[in-house]
Design a protein around this motif. Sequence first.
Motif, mmCIF file in Angstrom:
data_model
loop_
_atom_site.group_PDB
_atom_site.id
_atom_site.type_symbol
_atom_site.label_atom_id
_atom_site.label_comp_id
_atom_site.label_asym_id
_atom_site.label_seq_id
_atom_site.Cartn_x
_atom_site.Cartn_y
_atom_site.Cartn_z
ATOM 1 N N UNK A 35 -11.498 12.440 3.842
ATOM 2 C CA UNK A 35 -12.333 11.159 3.021
ATOM 3 C C UNK A 35 -12.096 9.692 3.618
ATOM 4 N N UNK A 36 -10.752 9.860 4.802
ATOM 5 C CA UNK A 36 -10.630 7.626 5.310
ATOM 6 C C UNK A 36 -11.301 8.506 7.149
ATOM 7 N N UNK A 37 -10.847 9.219 7.597
ATOM 8 C CA UNK A 37 -10.858 9.285 8.910
ATOM 9 C C UNK A 37 -11.800 10.128 9.705
ATOM 10 N N UNK B 184 1.116 -1.388 -0.422
ATOM 11 C CA UNK B 184 0.100 -0.266 -0.037
ATOM 12 C C UNK B 184 0.787 1.333 -0.471
ATOM 13 N N UNK B 185 0.698 2.369 -0.636
ATOM 14 C CA UNK B 185 1.118 3.068 -0.920
ATOM 15 C C UNK B 185 0.469 4.839 -0.185
ATOM 16 N N UNK B 186 -0.704 4.308 0.810
ATOM 17 C CA UNK B 186 -1.720 5.287 1.020
ATOM 18 C C UNK B 186 -1.365 5.450 2.339
ATOM 19 N N UNK B 187 -1.389 7.079 2.715
ATOM 20 C CA UNK B 187 -1.219 7.633 3.511
ATOM 21 C C UNK B 187 -2.427 8.317 4.566
ATOM 22 N N UNK B 188 -2.459 8.147 5.634
ATOM 23 C CA UNK B 188 -3.721 8.396 6.153
ATOM 24 C C UNK B 188 -3.424 9.454 7.148
ATOM 25 N N UNK B 189 -3.889 9.963 6.803
ATOM 26 C CA UNK B 189 -3.771 11.793 7.133
ATOM 27 C C UNK B 189 -5.280 12.050 8.906
ATOM 28 N N UNK C 168 -13.589 3.757 8.415
ATOM 29 C CA UNK C 168 -12.605 4.501 8.123
ATOM 30 C C UNK C 168 -11.915 3.224 7.821
ATOM 31 N N UNK C 169 -11.960 2.578 8.108
ATOM 32 C CA UNK C 169 -10.681 0.594 7.717
ATOM 33 C C UNK C 169 -10.839 0.566 6.218
ATOM 34 N N UNK C 170 -12.594 0.334 6.242
ATOM 35 C CA UNK C 170 -13.190 0.636 5.305
ATOM 36 C C UNK C 170 -12.820 1.435 3.710
ATOM 37 N N UNK C 171 -12.193 2.784 4.441
ATOM 38 C CA UNK C 171 -12.084 3.735 3.206
ATOM 39 C C UNK C 171 -10.510 3.395 2.650
ATOM 40 N N UNK C 172 -9.939 3.039 4.443
ATOM 41 C CA UNK C 172 -8.654 3.206 3.993
ATOM 42 C C UNK C 172 -8.391 2.165 2.949
ATOM 43 N N UNK C 173 -9.133 0.666 3.304
ATOM 44 C CA UNK C 173 -8.774 -0.262 2.002
ATOM 45 C C UNK C 173 -9.035 -0.057 0.548
ATOM 46 N N UNK C 174 -10.175 0.971 0.792
ATOM 47 C CA UNK C 174 -10.742 1.126 -0.639
ATOM 48 C C UNK C 174 -10.001 1.900 -1.770
ATOM 49 N N UNK D 252 -8.299 9.468 21.645
ATOM 50 C CA UNK D 252 -9.106 7.922 21.573
ATOM 51 C C UNK D 252 -9.818 7.561 20.076
ATOM 52 N N UNK D 253 -9.695 9.067 19.189
ATOM 53 C CA UNK D 253 -10.484 9.411 18.158
ATOM 54 C C UNK D 253 -9.460 8.347 17.047
ATOM 55 N N UNK D 254 -8.384 8.833 17.185
ATOM 56 C CA UNK D 254 -6.818 8.674 16.215
ATOM 57 C C UNK D 254 -6.224 7.378 16.901
ATOM 58 N N UNK D 255 -7.012 6.699 17.949
ATOM 59 C CA UNK D 255 -6.436 5.220 18.234
ATOM 60 C C UNK D 255 -7.286 4.503 17.697
ATOM 61 N N UNK D 256 -8.301 4.352 17.358
ATOM 62 C CA UNK D 256 -9.254 4.101 17.384
ATOM 63 C C UNK D 256 -9.193 4.221 15.579
ATOM 64 N N UNK D 257 -8.936 4.907 15.019
ATOM 65 C CA UNK D 257 -9.123 5.041 13.735
ATOM 66 C C UNK D 257 -7.903 4.047 13.132
ATOM 67 N N UNK D 258 -6.348 4.534 14.345
ATOM 68 C CA UNK D 258 -5.392 3.837 13.636
ATOM 69 C C UNK D 258 -5.663 2.127 13.782
ATOM 70 N N UNK D 259 -6.365 1.707 14.702
ATOM 71 C CA UNK D 259 -6.447 0.452 15.132
ATOM 72 C C UNK D 259 -7.350 0.038 13.910
ATOM 73 N N UNK D 260 -8.155 0.715 12.953
ATOM 74 C CA UNK D 260 -8.384 0.266 12.125
ATOM 75 C C UNK D 260 -8.547 0.598 10.627
ATOM 76 N N UNK D 261 -6.740 1.269 10.590
ATOM 77 C CA UNK D 261 -6.835 1.424 9.186
ATOM 78 C C UNK D 261 -5.126 1.646 9.304
ATOM 79 N N UNK D 262 -4.116 1.048 10.500
ATOM 80 C CA UNK D 262 -3.190 -0.021 10.211
ATOM 81 C C UNK D 262 -2.252 -1.202 8.913
#
Length: 272
Positions: free
Chosen positions: A237-239, A18-23, A253-259, A44-54
């Motif tokens: 578009x992701x977070x 992957x070349x995705x940078x998650x902003x 967010x995880x779905x969006x990063x994957x897409x 709290x938000x970023x931790x959940x976003x990271x869990x879902x997108x890393x």
Amino acid sequence: MATAFFDRLADRIATIDSVVSVGLDSQLDRLPEHLQDHDLPQWAFNRRIIDATHEHAACYKPNAAFYESADGWRALRETIAYAHGKDVPVLLDAKRADIGNTTRQYADILDDVDAITVNPYMGHDSLQPFLDRADKGVFVLCRTSNPGRTDFQDLELDSGGTLYERVADRAVAWNEHNNVGLVVGATGPDELEAIREQVPSLPFLVPGVGAQGGDAKAAVEHGLRDDGVGLVNSSRGIIFAGEDKGEDFAAAAGQSAKQLKQRLNQYRGDDE
Ligand SMILES: O=C(O)c1cc(=O)[nH]c(=O)n1[C@@H]1O[C@H](COP(=O)(O)O)[C@@H](O)[C@H]1O
């Protein structure tokens, strides 16, 4: 000696394909209601976003603008440590630079992150303390994604070419430690292509896909170097993909990063 940033990034891109940078532009008043009472809602938000997108994140790119408060900096520090715990590099989008004495202070942040964005307007000495950090990435603003980029960046110079082309040239000269990249927006695909031709050697960070409507195909085809190293960023578009989904915001967010990863991967060549 520590591994160079772009070697670490190449490894990360290969590992997760992957070349995705998650902003991580985690704007406080857009965070889900149920996190607002948290001690540090952005953390709290970023931790959940990271869990879902890393699994899809070649890097995380927190924009410093969203963390410019005492609590914001605490949230950012927690976020950086957590991203590193998941083996994801962190590119701090700070767009910094100042007189040398001041930049030396700014550059200390590179002890904690892997790369930074910088503004070339003040010239080489304003960037030197960043450039001297051979193991860290330094992304120089070249042609940005916003409408006002034409005000200065497109100006034709008496010596020939545009100001942004001149910046690209200088960035090559500044790349003594193989630690320099360029920021080139996806909203100007023709210029992105031209800058890639002018500067085949530097990795690009390409923002502007997603919320700004930039060209994802051009971002990959011209944003990545021949060896496939480069980053295509999407933040809102992701977070905020799950902004209307309450407690399920992170899964969206995880779905969006994957897409986005899958979309970009359609354009990545076999020779990368
Ligand atoms: O340096 C950047 O990352 C940057 C440069 C540029 O030309 N355009 C641009 O949008 N960015 C940043 O990339 C992110 C884009 O966010 P979204 O439009 O939400 O994907 C923001 O953090 C911007 O500050």
